[in-house]
Design a protein around this motif. Structure first.
Motif, short mmCIF file in Angstrom:
data_model
loop_
_atom_site.label_atom_id
_atom_site.label_comp_id
_atom_site.label_asym_id
_atom_site.label_seq_id
_atom_site.Cartn_x
_atom_site.Cartn_y
_atom_site.Cartn_z
N UNK A 144 27.74 37.02 36.16
CA UNK A 144 28.89 37.50 36.91
C UNK A 144 28.85 37.03 38.37
N UNK A 145 30.03 36.72 38.90
CA UNK A 145 30.17 36.29 40.29
C UNK A 145 30.63 37.44 41.15
N UNK A 146 30.50 37.26 42.45
CA UNK A 146 31.05 38.22 43.39
C UNK A 146 32.55 38.35 43.13
N UNK A 147 33.07 39.59 43.14
CA UNK A 147 34.46 39.81 42.73
C UNK A 147 35.45 39.08 43.63
N UNK A 148 35.27 39.16 44.94
CA UNK A 148 36.20 38.47 45.84
C UNK A 148 36.14 36.96 45.64
N UNK A 149 34.92 36.44 45.45
CA UNK A 149 34.79 35.01 45.20
C UNK A 149 35.51 34.62 43.91
N UNK A 150 35.41 35.45 42.87
CA UNK A 150 36.08 35.15 41.61
C UNK A 150 37.59 35.12 41.78
N UNK A 151 38.13 36.05 42.56
CA UNK A 151 39.56 36.04 42.83
C UNK A 151 39.98 34.77 43.55
N UNK A 152 39.21 34.38 44.56
CA UNK A 152 39.54 33.18 45.32
C UNK A 152 39.44 31.94 44.43
N UNK A 153 38.39 31.88 43.59
CA UNK A 153 38.24 30.75 42.68
C UNK A 153 39.42 30.64 41.73
N UNK A 154 39.84 31.79 41.19
CA UNK A 154 40.97 31.80 40.26
C UNK A 154 42.25 31.34 40.96
N UNK A 155 42.48 31.83 42.17
CA UNK A 155 43.69 31.44 42.91
C UNK A 155 43.67 29.96 43.25
N UNK A 156 42.55 29.46 43.79
CA UNK A 156 42.47 28.04 44.14
C UNK A 156 42.58 27.16 42.91
N UNK A 157 41.99 27.59 41.79
CA UNK A 157 42.08 26.82 40.57
C UNK A 157 43.50 26.71 40.05
#
Length: 212
Positions: A144-157
């Motif tokens: 699992x990744x840091x939650x905020x990082x996961x949100x940012x990764x999903x948005x940028x992707x």
């Protein structure tokens, strides 16, 4: 390492977000499969090997999300881990950078290899893989990744994918492709800066809403 108490409601909300994202990705994978290999039809541009691999990936995503939903113990509702060291952050940064690079270049590769419609269908399959993969990572305990990082990764992707589809399918030109490359160089450093900020300025909050 700093830990923070978390309510059961927050755990349900955060886990629910990733369940929904993964289920939507399975739905997107199914749609793209039906478009690429319609029942009773033929797709001579795509091999049987690719079809078998796509079906296997879709099945894996569906089975894994069902296992997380029905056959695993619920996470702890009292504590969650906040990523505080560079060693913890490096794997999630590497995943984000590689995933965004693949999303941005896949549309260009598809546009060269196949025609317009197949490029769009294959791009839909790719973004569904990315969305579901991020969701499965967040539902696991080990990766699992840091939650905020996961949100940012999903948005940028998602933004990278949209830029790629628009440019290489609807506006194929060298000048637009250069703008597209500039978009990647905007997202990539931003993710690194978010995870490894300078001492003078940090955009990371002290508390990260990551369920245990």
């Amino acid at each position: 390492m700093e830990t923070t108490e978390m309510s059961r409601r927050d755990v349900i909300v955060y886990r629910g977000i990733w369940y929904v994202m993964t289920l939507l990705s399975v739905f997107g994978l199914s749609i793209s499969l039906n478009l690429l290999w319609p029942p009773g039809g033929k797709s001579p541009a795509l091999s049987r090997f690719l079809r078998d691999g796509a079906v296997s990936a879709t099945t894996f995503y569906a089975v894994t999300v069902l296992r997380h939903l029905l056959f695993t113990d619920p996470p702890s509702t009292s504590w969650y881990k906040d990523f505080t060291t560079k060693k913890e952050k490096i794997p999630q940064v590497v995943f984000a950078e590689l995933a965004i690079l693949v999303l941005m270049t896949s549309s260009a590769m598809y546009s060269v290899l196949v025609d317009h419609d197949l490029t769009l269908y294959m791009s839909l399959f790719t973004i569904s893989l990315f969305t579901g993969g991020t969701g499965l990572i967040q539902l696991s305990d080990k990766f699992r990744m840091d939650m905020k990082h996961a949100y940012i990764t999903l948005l940028c992707g998602w933004l990278s994918w949209l830029f790629g589809v628009y440019i290489f399918i609807y506006r194929p030109s060298l000048s637009v492709a250069m703008i597209f490359a500039g978009v990647y160089w905007m997202f990539g450093p931003f993710i690194c800066f978010y995870n490894f900020p300078s001492e003078e300025f940090s955009i990371n909050s002290r508390v990260s809403p990551l369920p245990a």
